[in-house]
Design a protein around this motif. Structure first.
Motif, PDB file in Angstrom:
ATOM      1  N   MET A 100       0.835  -1.203   0.000  1.00 35.58           N
ATOM      2  CA  MET A 100       0.000   0.000   0.000  1.00 35.58           C
ATOM      3  C   MET A 100       0.870   1.254   0.000  1.00 35.58           C
ATOM      4  O   MET A 100       1.892   1.304   0.687  1.00 35.58           O
ATOM      5  CB  MET A 100      -0.901   0.016   1.240  1.00 35.58           C
ATOM      6  N   ARG A 101       0.469   2.236  -0.773  1.00 34.27           N
ATOM      7  CA  ARG A 101       1.223   3.492  -0.851  1.00 34.27           C
ATOM      8  C   ARG A 101       0.532   4.558   0.002  1.00 34.27           C
ATOM      9  O   ARG A 101      -0.062   5.505  -0.517  1.00 34.27           O
ATOM     10  CB  ARG A 101       1.347   3.945  -2.299  1.00 34.27           C
ATOM     11  N   ILE A 102       0.617   4.378   1.308  1.00 33.59           N
ATOM     12  CA  ILE A 102      -0.087   5.271   2.228  1.00 33.59           C
ATOM     13  C   ILE A 102       0.510   6.669   2.178  1.00 33.59           C
ATOM     14  O   ILE A 102      -0.206   7.672   2.047  1.00 33.59           O
ATOM     15  CB  ILE A 102      -0.034   4.709   3.661  1.00 33.59           C
ATOM     16  N   LYS A 103       1.832   6.755   2.277  1.00 31.16           N
ATOM     17  CA  LYS A 103       2.482   8.071   2.293  1.00 31.16           C
ATOM     18  C   LYS A 103       2.271   8.817   0.986  1.00 31.16           C
ATOM     19  O   LYS A 103       2.020  10.028   0.979  1.00 31.16           O
ATOM     20  CB  LYS A 103       3.982   7.942   2.571  1.00 31.16           C
ATOM     21  N   ILE A 157       7.508  14.373  13.468  1.00 36.97           N
ATOM     22  CA  ILE A 157       6.709  14.860  14.593  1.00 36.97           C
ATOM     23  C   ILE A 157       5.422  15.544  14.121  1.00 36.97           C
ATOM     24  O   ILE A 157       4.416  15.536  14.831  1.00 36.97           O
ATOM     25  CB  ILE A 157       7.543  15.825  15.462  1.00 36.97           C
ATOM     26  N   ILE A 158       5.432  16.124  12.918  1.00 33.10           N
ATOM     27  CA  ILE A 158       4.256  16.859  12.423  1.00 33.10           C
ATOM     28  C   ILE A 158       2.971  16.033  12.490  1.00 33.10           C
ATOM     29  O   ILE A 158       1.967  16.484  13.059  1.00 33.10           O
ATOM     30  CB  ILE A 158       4.499  17.397  10.993  1.00 33.10           C
ATOM     31  N   PRO A 159       2.918  14.806  11.932  1.00 32.51           N
ATOM     32  CA  PRO A 159       1.657  14.052  12.031  1.00 32.51           C
ATOM     33  C   PRO A 159       1.312  13.656  13.463  1.00 32.51           C
ATOM     34  O   PRO A 159       0.134  13.482  13.793  1.00 32.51           O
ATOM     35  CB  PRO A 159       1.912  12.818  11.152  1.00 32.51           C
ATOM     36  N   MET A 160       2.341  13.536  14.325  1.00 36.38           N
ATOM     37  CA  MET A 160       2.084  13.158  15.715  1.00 36.38           C
ATOM     38  C   MET A 160       1.367  14.271  16.473  1.00 36.38           C
ATOM     39  O   MET A 160       0.337  14.042  17.126  1.00 36.38           O
ATOM     40  CB  MET A 160       3.409  12.819  16.417  1.00 36.38           C
ATOM     41  N   PHE A 161       1.909  15.505  16.388  1.00 37.25           N
ATOM     42  CA  PHE A 161       1.243  16.585  17.118  1.00 37.25           C
ATOM     43  C   PHE A 161      -0.078  16.973  16.443  1.00 37.25           C
ATOM     44  O   PHE A 161      -1.001  17.451  17.095  1.00 37.25           O
ATOM     45  CB  PHE A 161       2.163  17.787  17.346  1.00 37.25           C
ATOM     46  N   SER A 162      -0.180  16.750  15.133  1.00 30.87           N
ATOM     47  CA  SER A 162      -1.440  17.032  14.443  1.00 30.87           C
ATOM     48  C   SER A 162      -2.552  16.098  14.932  1.00 30.87           C
ATOM     49  O   SER A 162      -3.706  16.510  15.090  1.00 30.87           O
ATOM     50  CB  SER A 162      -1.262  16.875  12.932  1.00 30.87           C
ATOM     51  N   LEU A 163      -2.196  14.833  15.177  1.00 28.76           N
ATOM     52  CA  LEU A 163      -3.169  13.876  15.711  1.00 28.76           C
ATOM     53  C   LEU A 163      -3.658  14.332  17.084  1.00 28.76           C
ATOM     54  O   LEU A 163      -4.856  14.303  17.374  1.00 28.76           O
ATOM     55  CB  LEU A 163      -2.526  12.490  15.818  1.00 28.76           C
ATOM     56  N   ALA A 168      -0.230   8.600  -1.012  1.00 31.79           N
ATOM     57  CA  ALA A 168      -1.606   9.084  -1.042  1.00 31.79           C
ATOM     58  C   ALA A 168      -1.774  10.317  -0.163  1.00 31.79           C
ATOM     59  O   ALA A 168      -2.442  11.280  -0.542  1.00 31.79           O
ATOM     60  CB  ALA A 168      -2.551   7.978  -0.589  1.00 31.79           C
ATOM     61  N   ILE A 169      -1.148  10.294   1.017  1.00 29.78           N
ATOM     62  CA  ILE A 169      -1.236  11.442   1.930  1.00 29.78           C
ATOM     63  C   ILE A 169      -0.556  12.664   1.319  1.00 29.78           C
ATOM     64  O   ILE A 169      -1.060  13.788   1.423  1.00 29.78           O
ATOM     65  CB  ILE A 169      -0.596  11.100   3.291  1.00 29.78           C
ATOM     66  N   ASP A 170       0.573  12.441   0.658  1.00 28.26           N
ATOM     67  CA  ASP A 170       1.336  13.554   0.083  1.00 28.26           C
ATOM     68  C   ASP A 170       0.602  14.235  -1.067  1.00 28.26           C
ATOM     69  O   ASP A 170       0.933  15.371  -1.433  1.00 28.26           O
ATOM     70  CB  ASP A 170       2.703  13.064  -0.411  1.00 28.26           C
ATOM     71  N   LYS A 171      -0.382  13.560  -1.655  1.00 28.52           N
ATOM     72  CA  LYS A 171      -1.162  14.164  -2.734  1.00 28.52           C
ATOM     73  C   LYS A 171      -2.115  15.241  -2.210  1.00 28.52           C
ATOM     74  O   LYS A 171      -2.585  16.085  -2.969  1.00 28.52           O
ATOM     75  CB  LYS A 171      -1.953  13.094  -3.483  1.00 28.52           C
ATOM     76  N   VAL A 172      -2.397  15.193  -0.927  1.00 30.24           N
ATOM     77  CA  VAL A 172      -3.279  16.182  -0.293  1.00 30.24           C
ATOM     78  C   VAL A 172      -2.424  17.352   0.185  1.00 30.24           C
ATOM     79  O   VAL A 172      -1.436  17.142   0.882  1.00 30.24           O
ATOM     80  CB  VAL A 172      -4.024  15.570   0.912  1.00 30.24           C
ATOM     81  N   LEU A 187      -2.886  17.614   7.912  1.00 35.60           N
ATOM     82  CA  LEU A 187      -4.340  17.659   7.838  1.00 35.60           C
ATOM     83  C   LEU A 187      -4.989  16.314   8.152  1.00 35.60           C
ATOM     84  O   LEU A 187      -5.937  16.231   8.943  1.00 35.60           O
ATOM     85  CB  LEU A 187      -4.769  18.129   6.447  1.00 35.60           C
ATOM     86  N   ILE A 188      -4.497  15.231   7.555  1.00 33.66           N
ATOM     87  CA  ILE A 188      -5.141  13.929   7.714  1.00 33.66           C
ATOM     88  C   ILE A 188      -5.053  13.408   9.156  1.00 33.66           C
ATOM     89  O   ILE A 188      -6.061  12.983   9.727  1.00 33.66           O
ATOM     90  CB  ILE A 188      -4.576  12.920   6.702  1.00 33.66           C
ATOM     91  N   PRO A 189      -3.870  13.430   9.805  1.00 37.07           N
ATOM     92  CA  PRO A 189      -3.851  13.036  11.223  1.00 37.07           C
ATOM     93  C   PRO A 189      -4.738  13.920  12.086  1.00 37.07           C
ATOM     94  O   PRO A 189      -5.376  13.441  13.038  1.00 37.07           O
ATOM     95  CB  PRO A 189      -2.374  13.193  11.610  1.00 37.07           C
TER      96      PRO A 189
END
Length: 320
Positions: A1-4, A203-209, A6-10, A16-18
């Motif tokens: 799966m290409r999760i990253k 750290i960005i997705p961590m604090f965003s969550l 897909a996220i990078d396309k946003v 934003l996603i977390p």
């Protein structure tokens, strides 16, 4: 799966996603935050420990800020930095003079959200645009000065000086200390700069969550629309101001327009400020959503406007 991938396309996807995932948890499973088992667990710390995560992020971010600067870099960076901070300060003064309720100005926008969105440029976006459209490598390096905008310090300073909030002196010291520690480490040791600089992306997705876990999505529609208006205002107002400053200081205006955006880390500022000044605690979650929407809007519009200005400048130089 290409999760990253897909996220990078946003636009701003890693933030934003977390954030939206955290908000979904808060909205549909609010009861778990009251469970003692949750509060004492690593999961609870992850979803509620935004303060510690932000402190770590600002240390990593500070490590990328260099002390040294050439004359051109200093002139370009300082002029755009003053323009950005000065615009936010003037807007804060106008809010204080005109609006009796600074926490609900228009469509639910607050002074906190407006100042946070206006006072920090998207460094990655600026450097990418200037790397492609700039005439000098120093145009990219000018962000080493502009990056001083990062973090809650100048938002707090602007709000405090404008009379929109009251902060004790130590609050300013402790707000900027992690950034300063990172700057010292990064400038003393290139290896530390490389090591810590890479960590900020993790750290960005961590604090965003964690930030999202403090947001109830019942307010998202209103906040999202007002955030779009906020983003448009950032591009138009700071775009005009910074374009003019860049032209006056010898540039062609491209660098100024490239800085007319809102930084991704600005989404963390409302919560950081509210942790110090309780007067903003009730609106911090909504302000976070509004600033996040502004980040996305500016990430889309700023490149379009910058490219148009660059092409217009090139056509003029050919004719001249």
């Amino acid at each position: 799966m290409r999760i990253k991938a897909a996220i990078d396309k946003v636009p701003g996807g890693m933030m934003l996603i977390p954030l939206l995932i955290g908000a979904l948890i808060r909205t549909f499973f609010p009861g778990i935050f009251d469970l003692p088992e949750f509060q004492s667990s690593f999961t609870g710390e992850l979803l509620t420990g935004s303060g510690a995560l932000l402190a770590a992020f600002y240390i990593c971010l500070g490590s990328t800020i260099r002390f040294q600067a050439t004359g051109y870099i200093l002139k370009k960076g300082v002029s755009l930095w003053i323009g950005k901070i000065g615009t936010a300060f003037i807007i804060a003064l106008l809010i204080k003079l005109i609006f009796p309720d600074q926490n609900n100005l228009f469509l639910g926008l607050s002074a906190l959200a407006i100042v946070a969105a206006f006072s920090d440029s998207n460094g990655g976006l600026y450097m990418a645009l200037m790397g492609q459209l700039g005439k000098k490598a120093e145009d990219v390096a000018a962000y080493s000065i502009m990056s001083l905008e990062s973090g809650p310090f100048f938002t707090m300073l602007i709000l405090g000086v404008a009379g929109l909030a009251k902060f004790p002196v130590l609050a300013f010291v402790f707000a900027i200390l992690p950034l300063i520690i990172g700057m010292i480490l990064g400038n003393l040791d290139d290896k530390m700069r490389e090591f810590l600089g890479k960590a900020q992306d993790v750290i960005i997705p961590m604090f965003s969550l964690a930030l999202g876990a403090g947001i109830n999505l019942t307010n998202v529609v209103k906040a999202g629309f007002s955030g779009v208006i906020l983003g448009l205002a950032v591009v138009v107002i700071t775009g005009i101001v910074l374009f003019t400053i860049d032209r006056v200081t010898g540039g062609n205006g491209v660098a100024g327009v490239a800085a007319s955006s809102t930084a991704g880390n600005a989404a963390a500022v409302p919560m950081a400020v509210a942790a110090v000044y309780t007067g903003y605690s009730k609106i911090a979650a909504t302000a976070t959503l509004q600033v996040t929407a502004a980040i996305i809007v500016t990430a889309i519009l700023t490149p379009i406007l910058t490219t148009w200005i660059a092409r217009r400048s090139e056509r003029r130089s050919v004719r001249g």
